[in-house]
Enzyme design. Structure first.
Site, PDB file in Angstrom:
ATOM      1  N   GLY A 123      -1.045 -15.084   7.652  1.00 58.64           N
ATOM      2  CA  GLY A 123      -0.850 -15.394   6.225  1.00 58.64           C
ATOM      3  C   GLY A 123       0.605 -15.230   5.812  1.00 58.64           C
ATOM      4  O   GLY A 123       1.345 -14.414   6.371  1.00 58.64           O
ATOM      5  N   ALA A 170      43.371  33.229   3.959  1.00 54.75           N
ATOM      6  CA  ALA A 170      42.997  32.121   3.076  1.00 54.75           C
ATOM      7  C   ALA A 170      44.131  31.113   2.972  1.00 54.75           C
ATOM      8  O   ALA A 170      45.307  31.464   3.004  1.00 54.75           O
ATOM      9  CB  ALA A 170      42.646  32.662   1.700  1.00 54.75           C
ATOM     10  N   GLY A 226     -14.916 -12.303  -1.357  1.00 57.30           N
ATOM     11  CA  GLY A 226     -16.153 -12.970  -0.984  1.00 57.30           C
ATOM     12  C   GLY A 226     -17.327 -12.044  -1.276  1.00 57.30           C
ATOM     13  O   GLY A 226     -17.284 -10.852  -0.945  1.00 57.30           O
ATOM     14  N   ARG A 283       2.845 -13.596  -2.295  1.00 54.51           N
ATOM     15  CA  ARG A 283       2.850 -12.728  -3.478  1.00 54.51           C
ATOM     16  C   ARG A 283       3.701 -11.471  -3.298  1.00 54.51           C
ATOM     17  O   ARG A 283       3.962 -10.755  -4.256  1.00 54.51           O
ATOM     18  CB  ARG A 283       1.407 -12.357  -3.858  1.00 54.51           C
ATOM     19  CG  ARG A 283       0.675 -13.486  -4.554  1.00 54.51           C
ATOM     20  CD  ARG A 283      -0.802 -13.199  -4.697  1.00 54.51           C
ATOM     21  NE  ARG A 283      -1.528 -13.360  -3.448  1.00 54.51           N
ATOM     22  CZ  ARG A 283      -2.800 -13.029  -3.263  1.00 54.51           C
ATOM     23  NH1 ARG A 283      -3.481 -12.497  -4.255  1.00 54.51           N
ATOM     24  NH2 ARG A 283      -3.389 -13.227  -2.100  1.00 54.51           N
TER      25      ARG A 283
END
Ligand code: UD1
Ligand code: CA
Length: 456
Positions: free
Chosen positions: A14, A424, A139, A18
């Protein structure tokens, strides 16, 4: 089960108009995998002699997606109806087989139901039916006074009285190959849709004296077809709910809310694991015992050992995480990350190809890539491994008990020995031997007596 050998025909030709998508419908995903993969897995669980896929639209992409499976492919050049579709596969199926027909856009069908349907056929025919509050579009199953199934009439061909019947054909049926061949040959397309209906075989079978055994499907989600994106999303939620319930019941997983949990792959968990709301699991994920996963987190292809806490908003992919670790909130662990036991990775930290030793901490705002960290390393906030020189990636190796001060740049390739302390704000460009204090001494000038308001 039937005493006859079984062939399965999966209808997948198919177009799926859609969906409004360029992707073939049967490759649209549910729980991260194509719908057709779900149907083929359910089919394979019955161990049939063969599985035939009737394909048409987007055929090459569909075949390519399943190239590694032992399937027979039958091309339906024009979509002339479900009967015509089954007829394309039938030449490859011997007369003495039972034929189970499935639809590729009905992904939640289970092997349990299919086995029951094949058993019910008992070498004649069986039809899977379901009662729907709104049977529009399906169906309808016509039964005689004594309850025997006589025919299926499609919505567009049905009378008003027939349309009020709410028992419908799911599209899944099991029939013997030899008479099926004759019935399909005898089909005509003289109906409202001008199609060759597989469903007309039911009334033909009755005329030839074959009993049709109905099997009533109690869970309508199992037979819910997907024609548009709204149905795809609904089937996704139903499939996710089914997975969540199985994880809770069979593995004892604690879920804050099964409606806000998504699994697109395989998850296995130890005892007393808990997953908070809105978590997405992809690929293969394993959790040890007593692992907690915080909300809004994605885990993909990773293994997490017992006692670890993953806090909110983490993204973890391709990673191995040890026992008793703490990760997040807001941590990003990219592929190749390995955290040893009790390691901690905190907020706004990114790691990649990084091995982090036991008890080491990268708690805030860092990038650690292509790196190996020893045990008990402390990585200060804002530390960056500069692993890329514009052409190549280079590795950074950091020994045990190294202390890295905040805002340090580690320019790879680089090796930092055990016990080093880095002050740091240092940019480290050269290897540092063990037990060395490394401080960047660029002087900060202080100019006293300066008032900003006097600048202009
Ligand atoms: C079909 C049934 C209907 C049932 C419903 C359940 C028929 C005539 N009708 O209707 O009784 O209630 O399924 O969902 O069988 N396909 C092909 N080639 C074709 C036509 C269809 O491969 O030429 C495939 C589709 O990809 C799909 C399946 O067959 O996987 C069913 O087709 P679809 O058009 O969705 O069936 P319905 O008309 O809804
Ligand atoms: Ca149709």
């Amino acid at each position: 089960m039937s005493s006859q050998p079984l062939s399965i025909v999966v209808l997948a030709a198919g177009e799926g108009k859609r969906m409004r998508s360029t992707r073939p419908k049967v490759l649209q995903t549910v729980a991260g995998r194509p719908m057709l993969a779900h149907v083929l897995d359910a089919a394979a669980a019955l161990q049939p002699e063969s599985i035939h896929v009737v394909y048409g639209h987007g055929g090459d992409a569909v075949r390519a997606a399943f190239a590694d499976r032992p399937l027979e492919w039958a091309r339906q050049a024009e979509q002339l109806g479900t009967g015509h579709a089954v007829a394309q596969a039938l030449p490859a199926i011997p007369d003495h087989h039972q034929v189970l027909v499935l639809c590729a856009d009905v992904p939640l069908i289970t092997p349990v139901t299919l086995k029951a349907l094949v058993s019910a056929a008992n070498d004649t025919l069986s039809l899977l039916t379901v009662a729907l509050p709104d049977p529009t579009g399906y169906g309808r199953v016509l039964r005689s006074e004594d309850g025997a199934v006589e025919a299926v009439v499609e919505e567009k061909d049905a009378s008003d009285a027939q349309r009020r019947i709410n028992e419908v054909n799911t599209g899944v049926m099991c029939l013997p190959a030899e008479p099926l061949r004759r019935w399909l040959d005898a089909l005509d397309a003289g109906n409202a849709q001008g199609e060759y209906y597989l469903t007309d075989c039911i009334s033909m079978a009755r005329r030839d004296g074959w009993p049709v055994h109905p099997l009533f499907c109690v869970d309508p989600w199992e037979v819910q077809g997907v024609n548009d994106r709204a149905q795809l999303a609904a089937v996704e939620r139903a499939g996710q709910h089914r997975q969540a319930v199985a994880l809770m019941r069979e593995q004892g997983l604690g879920l804050a809310d099964p409606a806000r949990f998504d699994l697109r792959g395989e998850l296995s968990v130890g005892q007393d694991c808990f997953i908070d709301a809105s978590v997405l699991i992809e690929g293969t994920v394993t959790l040890g015992d007593d692992v907690h996963v915080g909300p809004f987190t994605r885990l993909c292809d990773c293994h997490i050992q017992s006692g670890t806490r993953v806090l909110a908003h983490c993204d973890i992919e391709g990673s191995e995480i040890g026992h008793g670790c703490r990760v997040g909130p807001f941590a990003r662990l990219r592929p190749g990350t390995a955290l040893a036991d009790r390691a901690r990775v905190g907020n706004f930290v990114e790691t990649k190809q990084a091995w982090v030793g036991p008890d080491s901490k990268i708690n805030h705002l860092s990038y650690i890539g292509d790196s190996e960290l020893g045990a008990e390393v402390n990585v200060g906030a804002g530390t960056i491994t500069c692993n890329y020189d514009g052409r190549k990636k280079h590795r950074t190796r950091i020994g045990d008990r190294v202390f890295i001060g905040s805002n340090t740049a580690l320019v790879a390739p680089l090796a930092v020995g055990e016990g080093v302390t880095i002050g740091a704000g240092t940019t480290v460009r050269e290897d540092i031997p063990a037990d060395t204090l490394t401080v960047e001494t660029g002087r900060v000038r202080q100019i006293p007596g300066w008032r900003s308001e006097e600048r202009d």
